[in-house]
Every structure is written in structure tokens, then in C-alpha cells.
Design an enzyme around this catalytic site. Structure first.
Site, PDB file in Angstrom:
ATOM      1  N   CYS A   1       8.686  -4.620  -7.562  1.00  0.00           N
ATOM      2  CA  CYS A   1       7.500  -3.884  -7.119  1.00  0.00           C
ATOM      3  C   CYS A   1       7.780  -2.386  -7.233  1.00  0.00           C
ATOM      4  O   CYS A   1       8.918  -1.947  -7.093  1.00  0.00           O
ATOM      5  CB  CYS A   1       7.196  -4.271  -5.673  1.00  0.00           C
ATOM      6  SG  CYS A   1       5.926  -3.295  -4.897  1.00  0.00           S
TER       7      CYS A   1
ATOM      8  N   SER B   1       7.308  -0.145  -5.186  1.00  0.00           N
ATOM      9  CA  SER B   1       7.897   0.425  -3.955  1.00  0.00           C
ATOM     10  C   SER B   1       9.427   0.375  -4.010  1.00  0.00           C
ATOM     11  O   SER B   1      10.094   1.285  -3.524  1.00  0.00           O
ATOM     12  CB  SER B   1       7.416  -0.321  -2.712  1.00  0.00           C
ATOM     13  OG  SER B   1       6.020  -0.390  -2.717  1.00  0.00           O
TER      14      SER B   1
ATOM     15  N   HIS C   1      10.355   3.371  -5.832  1.00  0.00           N
ATOM     16  CA  HIS C   1      10.234   4.586  -5.013  1.00  0.00           C
ATOM     17  C   HIS C   1      11.525   4.815  -4.216  1.00  0.00           C
ATOM     18  O   HIS C   1      11.998   5.934  -4.079  1.00  0.00           O
ATOM     19  CB  HIS C   1       9.068   4.479  -4.021  1.00  0.00           C
ATOM     20  CG  HIS C   1       7.697   4.550  -4.639  1.00  0.00           C
ATOM     21  ND1 HIS C   1       7.374   5.400  -5.654  1.00  0.00           N
ATOM     22  CD2 HIS C   1       6.555   3.875  -4.348  1.00  0.00           C
ATOM     23  CE1 HIS C   1       6.085   5.239  -5.967  1.00  0.00           C
ATOM     24  NE2 HIS C   1       5.576   4.319  -5.196  1.00  0.00           N
TER      25      HIS C   1
ATOM     26  N   HIS D   1      11.429  -7.198  -2.000  1.00  0.00           N
ATOM     27  CA  HIS D   1      10.609  -7.563  -0.829  1.00  0.00           C
ATOM     28  C   HIS D   1       9.385  -8.360  -1.241  1.00  0.00           C
ATOM     29  O   HIS D   1       8.412  -8.420  -0.502  1.00  0.00           O
ATOM     30  CB  HIS D   1      10.182  -6.291  -0.101  1.00  0.00           C
ATOM     31  CG  HIS D   1       9.347  -5.409  -0.962  1.00  0.00           C
ATOM     32  ND1 HIS D   1       9.881  -4.570  -1.904  1.00  0.00           N
ATOM     33  CD2 HIS D   1       8.009  -5.307  -1.089  1.00  0.00           C
ATOM     34  CE1 HIS D   1       8.898  -3.976  -2.553  1.00  0.00           C
ATOM     35  NE2 HIS D   1       7.753  -4.404  -2.083  1.00  0.00           N
TER      36      HIS D   1
ATOM     37  N   CYS E   1       3.797  -9.449  -1.867  1.00  0.00           N
ATOM     38  CA  CYS E   1       3.585  -8.004  -1.720  1.00  0.00           C
ATOM     39  C   CYS E   1       2.423  -7.521  -2.562  1.00  0.00           C
ATOM     40  O   CYS E   1       1.397  -7.115  -2.042  1.00  0.00           O
ATOM     41  CB  CYS E   1       4.835  -7.181  -2.022  1.00  0.00           C
ATOM     42  SG  CYS E   1       4.442  -5.414  -1.900  1.00  0.00           S
TER      43      CYS E   1
HETATM   44  N1  APR Z   1      -4.392   7.812 -13.266  1.00  0.00           N
HETATM   45  C1  APR Z   1      -4.633   6.484 -13.213  1.00  0.00           C
HETATM   46  N2  APR Z   1      -3.662   5.554 -13.418  1.00  0.00           N
HETATM   47  C2  APR Z   1      -2.432   5.981 -13.711  1.00  0.00           C
HETATM   48  C3  APR Z   1      -2.116   7.358 -13.804  1.00  0.00           C
HETATM   49  C4  APR Z   1      -3.170   8.296 -13.574  1.00  0.00           C
HETATM   50  N3  APR Z   1      -2.979   9.614 -13.627  1.00  0.00           N
HETATM   51  N4  APR Z   1      -0.796   7.469 -14.096  1.00  0.00           N
HETATM   52  C5  APR Z   1      -0.309   6.205 -14.174  1.00  0.00           C
HETATM   53  N5  APR Z   1      -1.284   5.300 -13.954  1.00  0.00           N
HETATM   54  C6  APR Z   1      -1.196   3.825 -13.901  1.00  0.00           C
HETATM   55  C7  APR Z   1      -0.100   3.200 -14.738  1.00  0.00           C
HETATM   56  O1  APR Z   1      -0.501   3.101 -16.095  1.00  0.00           O
HETATM   57  C8  APR Z   1       0.062   1.828 -14.063  1.00  0.00           C
HETATM   58  O2  APR Z   1      -0.796   0.840 -14.642  1.00  0.00           O
HETATM   59  O3  APR Z   1      -0.898   3.387 -12.570  1.00  0.00           O
HETATM   60  C9  APR Z   1      -0.354   2.057 -12.607  1.00  0.00           C
HETATM   61  C10 APR Z   1       0.793   1.916 -11.596  1.00  0.00           C
HETATM   62  O4  APR Z   1       1.216   0.607 -11.613  1.00  0.00           O
HETATM   63  P1  APR Z   1       2.697   0.076 -11.227  1.00  0.00           P
HETATM   64  O5  APR Z   1       3.715   1.050 -11.655  1.00  0.00           O
HETATM   65  O6  APR Z   1       2.778  -1.325 -11.731  1.00  0.00           O
HETATM   66  O7  APR Z   1       2.652   0.097  -9.610  1.00  0.00           O
HETATM   67  P2  APR Z   1       2.304  -1.028  -8.512  1.00  0.00           P
HETATM   68  O8  APR Z   1       3.461  -1.960  -8.313  1.00  0.00           O
HETATM   69  O9  APR Z   1       0.956  -1.608  -8.788  1.00  0.00           O
HETATM   70  O10 APR Z   1       2.234  -0.117  -7.189  1.00  0.00           O
HETATM   71  C11 APR Z   1       1.323   0.960  -7.087  1.00  0.00           C
HETATM   72  O11 APR Z   1       1.131   0.816  -4.697  1.00  0.00           O
HETATM   73  O12 APR Z   1       2.230  -0.372  -3.050  1.00  0.00           O
HETATM   74  C12 APR Z   1       2.161   0.811  -3.752  1.00  0.00           C
HETATM   75  O13 APR Z   1       4.433   1.565  -3.720  1.00  0.00           O
HETATM   76  C13 APR Z   1       3.411   1.101  -4.534  1.00  0.00           C
HETATM   77  O14 APR Z   1       2.857   3.380  -4.767  1.00  0.00           O
HETATM   78  C14 APR Z   1       2.905   2.143  -5.457  1.00  0.00           C
HETATM   79  C15 APR Z   1       1.494   1.670  -5.759  1.00  0.00           C
HETATM   80 ZN    ZN Z   2       5.911  -4.077  -2.769  1.00  0.00          ZN
END
Ligand code: APR
Ligand code: ZN
Ligand code: ZN
Length: 360
Positions: free
Chosen positions: A38, A40, A43, A59, A163
Site C-alpha cells: 500500500c 502508506s 510513505h 498492513h 486497507c
Molecule cells: N493528480 C491526480 N492524480 C495523480 C497526480 C495528480 N497530480 N499525481 C499522481 N496521481 C495518481 C497516480 O497516477 C496514481 O494512480 O495518483 C495515484 C496514486 O495511487 P497509488 O500510488 O497507488 O496510491 P494508493 O495506494 O491508492 O494510496 C493513495 O491514500 O491511503 C492513502 O497513504 C495512502 O496517501 C496515499 C493515498
Molecule cells: Zn494502507
């Protein structure tokens, strides 16, 4: 057992030998079947959020109960379970008023620094992460950190519910309480954003706008229920949403964890609309809003783990999947071994994957 250990931020995880003690009275020992990667976790790996190290991250998992403590009646060996970091006591003020994700009782949690659930040959303490530590062949957790699920549910997809799915779906259904016909915009269509889109569809949202910089993610979002797509590389996101919706949306969801996108989420609201922040904005960072917008009753709120009641929500999500309403079949981009975990995080950073899972 083997576990992936984070020793230092911005360093690869290292596979180590770790052991777990026998379950205490209210603890459950689980054989991990699948653990999702994930954002997070990333992060924390990048130090955007602090955590005592060394630690075993992870998690988002599902597994099979191996052994239970003397006071545990909820599960028995052989049961299939999904884990959740929202461990609850059931008796504090927040739990008894229904907000179990905000449980304040520390006796069900192992706070960072107090972990003794994992043991190894080194002198330093090895920290459990969010009461779970799923990047390990086994997990020792409090019984109130798990939910039993139907055995028909594939464990790889069940893990995602732990999650990513509950966080996105719950933000829409539990935190924002989107109702039929309302307009919704989701910024960031990773795993969590996709679950928000799917949740909006289940809630009956009238229009669901998916926003992502990656065209492949936008295409998949359409399959999961998005009615419109916006790519920020085509110009001002707020303007594009306003043009599409005749002045703004009822609900926006920030599912990325950035200052700029959180500000966009608030900026794209119609009068009376609500922005829900799901993403983890880097620790210590502030966001700026126009005070005038509050005069039109615009609201902004946080959502933690989809404000879940996971013992109720997760079996429902399993049923949604088994009845074809929750579209998890396209979620898993890669199945990896524990030894390949760093590759999985590199792909996440590159934005290549929706979800990579470790299969044990
Ligand atoms: N605008 C829109 N989308 C964007 C941008 C932007 N400027 N920059 C990146 N993205 C997109 C990416 O292309 C990707 O599809 O945001 C998405 C992020 O997805 P993941 O990295 O897979 O993250 P995810 O696991 O879904 O978590 C997202 O939620 O729970 C929280 O900690 C987690 O902060 C994180 C968020
Ligand atoms: Zn998570
Ligand atoms: Zn509580």
C-alpha cells in the site's frame, strides 16, 4: 519465519529471520496468505511519516488462523481472516459511540516503542507496524484486529479489502455518506481511489469523475464506474471539473496525499459540497483554503481507514465482490514473493501498478 525489515528510511527492505511468541490471552496467530503493498507503507519507508525502526511494515493482509489465545472465542484455527489496523477495544468513548477507528484504548494496541510481539537474534527491539506487520510469514495480532470471512473469497483479493478497498469505499459510504444522484470527483486513481469510485457506484452517485495523470488508470476507472475522466496534464483540474458539472461537485475525494490536490479537492466543490481528504499529506505540511468558500457552506473533513466498522463492512465487501458489484479482478498487477518486495515498491513509485501483492 521470514519477515521484511525496514532498518532505515530510503533503504531497501531486508529479509530476516524473526520469531513470534505464543498468543497471549486475547491474541491470534495467523499464517499470512497474502499481503498487499500500500502507498502508506511507502510513505513510512520514505520517512514522510515517522515510525520507530527497525520495523516490519505491511498492513493489508489476509490469512488463516493458526493458534488462538486462551480467551479468544471469535475465531478458531482454520478460519479465514482479513486483518485491519483499526483495532478497537469496544469500550472507550469513541468505540461506544460507534467511531471505532478512533479508539483511544492503548491496551489493544502496541504503540510504537512498546512492541514485543516480534523477536529476533539482534539486541535492538523489532517494532510491529500498526499492530499488524504483514510483510511476514506469520502475524501475531489482537483478536479485535481481524474479521472472519467466507472461505469462497480468494485470499489475494480479500487482503486488498483490509486497507485499500475499505479506505476508499468507506470514505465514500461511511465518512461522506454519498447519496443516490450526487456528483462525486475522485483525485488519484490508485488502489484506494478505485475503491472510492467503485463505492460511489454502489452508493448510486449520479456522476463520478475520475482524475489521474495516468491514462491507463483513467481507462480502468471507467470500467469500475467512472462516468467522466479528467487528466490534470490537459489543464486546470478545478476549471475542468467546474465546466463538466455546472459549477462544482457535491463530493470530492483527495486520494493521493498532497497539498496541491487537497486544495484542488476543496476548490472544485459546489456550494454546500464536502471535500474528504483520504490521502496522507506529508507530516507537518499545511494546506491553504479561501475563507470565502466557507460562506457557501463548503466543508472539508478527514477520513481515516474509511471510518470503518470493519467487522460489518468487510463481510459486506466480500459479498459485493462475490455478487459482482465490487470489481477487484483487475486490481492485482503483480504477484510477488517476499524476496521480491523491493521490486514491488519500485513499481509503485514509478506509478506502474495498481496493487502488487506478496503471496506467501
Ligand atoms: N493528480 C491526480 N492524480 C495523480 C497526480 C495528480 N497530480 N499525481 C499522481 N496521481 C495518481 C497516480 O497516477 C496514481 O494512480 O495518483 C495515484 C496514486 O495511487 P497509488 O500510488 O497507488 O496510491 P494508493 O495506494 O491508492 O494510496 C493513495 O491514500 O491511503 C492513502 O497513504 C495512502 O496517501 C496515499 C493515498
Ligand atoms: Zn494502507
Ligand atoms: Zn475503543
Amino acid at each position: 519465519m521470514k519477515a521484511a525489515v525496514l532498518y532505515e528510511v530510503n533503504q531497501p527492505l531486508v529479509i530476516e529471520d524473526v520469531s513470534l511468541p505464543k498468543p497471549g490471552p486475547r491474541e491470534v496467530l495467523i499464517r499470512t496468505a497474502v499481503a498487499g503493498l500500500c502507498h502508506s507503507d511507502l510513505h513510512f519507508m520514505e520517512g514522510l511519516y515517522p515510525h520507530p525502526l527497525p520495523a516490519v511494515l505491511g498492513h493489508e493482509s489476509a490469512g488463516i488462523v493458526e493458534q488462538v489465545g486462551s480467551d479468544v472465542t471469535y475465531v478458531k484455527p482454520g478460519d479465514h481472516v482479513v486483518t485491519c489496523l483499526s483495532v478497537f477495544c469496544g469500550t472507550c468513548d469513541n468505540c461506544t459511540t460507534g467511531r471505532t477507528v478512533l479508539c483511544t484504548d492503548t491496551t489493544v494496541k502496541l504503540l510504537p516503542g512498546a512492541s514485543n510481539r516480534m523477536q529476533w537474534s539482534k539486541p535492538e527491539k523489532l517494532h510491529q507496524f500498526l499492530n499488524l506487520s504483514s510483510f511476514a510469514e506469520q502475524m501475531l495480532v489482537h483478536e479485535n484486529a481481524i474479521v472472519k470471512i467466507r472461505k469462497e473469497m480468494p485470499l489475494d483479493l480479500a487482503a486488498l479489502i483490509g486497507c485499500g478497498v475499505i479506505t476508499g469505499y468507506g470514505a465514500v459510504v461511511n465518512t461522506a455518506k454519498v447519496t443516490a444522484g450526487e456528483t462525486v470527483a475522485v483525485i488519484g486513481c490508485g488502489g484506494v481511489g478505485m475503491a472510492a469510485i467503485n463505492g460511489a457506484q454502489i452508493a448510486g452517485a449520479g456522476r463520478i469523475i475520475a482524475i489521474d495523470t495516468n491514462p491507463a488508470k483513467l481507462q480502468l476507472a471507467t470500467k469500475l464506474g467512472a462516468t467522466d475522466i479528467i487528466n490534470p496534464t490537459d489543464g486546470d483540474v478545478v476549471k475542468q471539473v467546474r465546466d463538466l458539472t455546472n459549477g462544482g461537485v457535491h463530493h470530492s475525494f483527495e486520494v493521493l496525499g498532497r497539498k496541491e490536490t487537497a486544495e484542488q479537492a476543496f476548490g472544485m466543490l459546489a456550494s454546500g459540497g464536502t471535500a474528504t481528504i483520504v490521502g496522507m499529506i506529508p507530516f507537518g505540511q499545511k494546506i491553504e483554503l479561501h475563507g470565502f468558500d466557507f460562506l457557501r457552506e463548503r466543508r472539508i473533513q478527514g477520513s481515516s481507514m474509511g471510518s470503518n466498522h470493519f467487522r460489518v463492512d468487510m463481510p459486506r465487501l466480500v459479498d459485493f465482490y462475490l455478487r459482482g458489484r465490487l470489481h477487484l479482478e483487475d486490481w492485482i498487477s503483480a504477484k510477488l514473493k517476499l524476496s521480491e518486495i523491493n521490486e514491488g515498491f519500485a513499481n509503485m513509485k514509478a506509478g506502474k501498478t495498481l496493487r502488487s501483492v506478496i503471496v506467501f
